[in-house]
Design an enzyme around this catalytic site. Structure first.
Site, short mmCIF file in Angstrom:
data_model
loop_
_atom_site.label_atom_id
_atom_site.label_comp_id
_atom_site.label_asym_id
_atom_site.label_seq_id
_atom_site.Cartn_x
_atom_site.Cartn_y
_atom_site.Cartn_z
N GLY A 10 0.80 -1.22 0.00
CA GLY A 10 0.00 0.00 0.00
C GLY A 10 0.83 1.27 0.00
N ASN A 11 2.01 1.21 0.66
CA ASN A 11 2.81 2.44 0.80
C ASN A 11 3.48 2.89 -0.50
OD1 ASN A 11 4.72 0.39 0.78
ND2 ASN A 11 6.09 1.46 2.19
N LYS A 127 -13.85 -10.45 4.90
CA LYS A 127 -13.09 -9.24 4.62
C LYS A 127 -14.01 -8.01 4.61
CE LYS A 127 -9.00 -7.89 2.86
NZ LYS A 127 -7.86 -7.79 3.71
N LYS A 211 -3.60 -9.84 -2.49
CA LYS A 211 -2.69 -9.50 -3.59
C LYS A 211 -1.34 -10.22 -3.48
CE LYS A 211 0.68 -6.27 -2.34
NZ LYS A 211 0.62 -6.35 -0.93
N LYS A 273 1.53 -12.30 3.77
CA LYS A 273 2.81 -12.11 3.05
C LYS A 273 3.73 -13.31 3.29
CE LYS A 273 2.50 -7.15 3.56
NZ LYS A 273 1.73 -7.00 2.31
P1 ADP Z 1 0.97 -3.77 2.50
O1 ADP Z 1 -0.03 -2.66 2.54
O2 ADP Z 1 2.37 -3.27 2.33
O3 ADP Z 1 0.65 -4.87 1.55
P2 ADP Z 1 0.24 -4.37 5.29
O4 ADP Z 1 0.12 -2.95 5.71
O5 ADP Z 1 -0.99 -5.18 5.20
O6 ADP Z 1 1.04 -4.47 3.92
O7 ADP Z 1 1.25 -5.19 6.21
C1 ADP Z 1 2.50 -4.66 6.64
C2 ADP Z 1 2.44 -4.41 8.14
O8 ADP Z 1 2.40 -5.66 8.84
C3 ADP Z 1 3.60 -3.72 8.76
O9 ADP Z 1 3.48 -2.32 8.65
C4 ADP Z 1 3.51 -4.16 10.23
O10 ADP Z 1 2.89 -3.17 11.01
C5 ADP Z 1 2.59 -5.37 10.21
N1 ADP Z 1 3.09 -6.57 10.89
C6 ADP Z 1 2.31 -7.42 11.58
N2 ADP Z 1 3.01 -8.44 12.08
C7 ADP Z 1 4.29 -8.24 11.69
C8 ADP Z 1 5.51 -8.97 11.90
N3 ADP Z 1 5.54 -10.10 12.61
N4 ADP Z 1 6.65 -8.47 11.35
C9 ADP Z 1 6.63 -7.32 10.61
N5 ADP Z 1 5.50 -6.59 10.40
C10 ADP Z 1 4.35 -7.04 10.93
MG MG Z 2 -0.98 -1.52 4.14
#
Ligand code: ADP
Ligand code: MG
Length: 311
Positions: A10-11, A127, A211, A273
């Site tokens: 997302g970032n 969801k 995704k 992920k």
């Molecule tokens: P994106 O939008 O990049 O696809 P998300 O925002 O859904 O991803 O997921 C990333 C987030 O997961 C990180 O910002 C962190 O806060 C969170 N997170 C949860 N558990 C963990 C973990 N064990 N290690 C690292 N990050 C984690």
């Molecule tokens: Mg995100």
């Protein structure tokens, strides 16, 4: 030269505090391409991306103008988000490549992802998507639209949709061909538009495909050398967010599976992920990497990031 799938989180388009305007998403996107540029230049890469906030905003526009123009199904809104984000990303990519003098042209592929109607996820929509509604509105939607609705921590009622597992990428052959022909594909946005096969016909369904899982499947299908997931943290951690937090560097599939089973990775964020990264290696991929955009160059050369290797 390697073949890769890079999944932007997302970032790559929006960060905390950003107004979700066209301009701010464009400018984040320029930063994201600059961040992975060296990898793009030296390799053949399919770029994938999320669409959570964007499709959320399209749903809002959709719901609040339904008295003026018919609202579209979620899979239609997903397609709109893919076109919209594809426009932003290809514009950003083109301007970065113009500046750097690089000839590879971008191509946005509106991607459909095949799911199975027998997937248990369809029996248990999980969801939350779209706007918050009152209890009364929620009851009407359950009646009239057959939606699943759930109260969301005191903020109101939200629609729940299923999140089925991706089975196949409908545009797989176009993606493979375009990559081989020297284009820069941007595909599988938001996990792709969910499609099912019902009584010999394809139809779009209202669901959300993760995704990262869809990107992992694509990486397996195109026989990528590596699969990279770029998010807003440089590593996956154990005991994340506590004083005992410890980064995970290079790790074997089996060891990571053990940590996954211990529940270290939150289900709505890092969990999928890790699952997607493991899936790619389990199906024969040589390496999956989870890291941040800023760290991607170092991680590509094995100097940083969570790196998952067989077995
Ligand atoms: P994106 O939008 O990049 O696809 P998300 O925002 O859904 O991803 O997921 C990333 C987030 O997961 C990180 O910002 C962190 O806060 C969170 N997170 C949860 N558990 C963990 C973990 N064990 N290690 C690292 N990050 C984690
Ligand atoms: Mg995100």
């Amino acid at each position: 030269m390697e073949k890769l799938v890079i999944a932007f989180g997302g970032n790559a388009l929006l960060r905390n505090g950003d107004v979700p305007s066209f301009e701010s998403q464009y400018s984040r996107s320029v930063d994201a391409f600059n961040g992975i540029w060296e990898i793009l230049e030296d390799n053949r890469v399919v770029i994938t991306h999320g669409n959570g906030p964007q499709v959320g905003n399209i749903l809002l526009q959709n719901e609040f103008s339904r008295s003026i123009t018919p609202s579209m199904p979620l899979h239609g809104c997903g397609a709109m988000s893919m076109g919209f984000i594809g426009h932003i990303m290809s514009l950003a990519y083109d301007n970065v490549r113009l500046q750097r003098g690089f000839s590879r042209e971008p191509i946005v592929i509106i991607t459909r992802t095949l799911v199975s109607e027998d997937d248990p996820a369809f029996l248990n929509p999980s969801k939350p998507i779209g706007p918050f509604y009152t209890k009364q509105e929620a009851d009407t939607f359950v009646q009239d639209r057959n939606w699943s609705m759930k109260e969301d921590s005191g903020r109101g009622w939200r629609r729940l949709v299923p999140s089925p597992a991706p089975m196949d990428i409908m545009e797989r052959n176009s993606i493979i061909r375009l990559l081989a022909d020297g284009f820069q594909p941007i595909a599988v946005g938001g996990g792709g538009i969910p499609i099912v096969r019902r009584k010999g016909k394809f139809i779009g369904v209202d669901a959300v495909i993760d995704k990262d899982l869809a990107s992992s499947l694509l990486a397996t299908i195109i026989e990528a050398d590596r699969f990279m997931i770029l998010t807003d943290v440089p590593y996956a951690y154990t005991h994340y967010g506590t004083k005992d937090q410890e980064k995970i560097g290079k790790i074997s599939l089996d060891e990571l599976q053990r940590l996954y089973d211990m529940g270290y990775f939150a289900s709505g964020s890092m969990g999928p992920k890790i699952k997607a990264a493991m899936e790619f290696v389990r199906k024969g991929g040589k390496k999956s990497i989870i890291t941040s955009i800023e760290n991607s160059g170092k991680a590509f050369h094995d100097h940083s990031g969570t790196i998952i290797v067989p077995p």
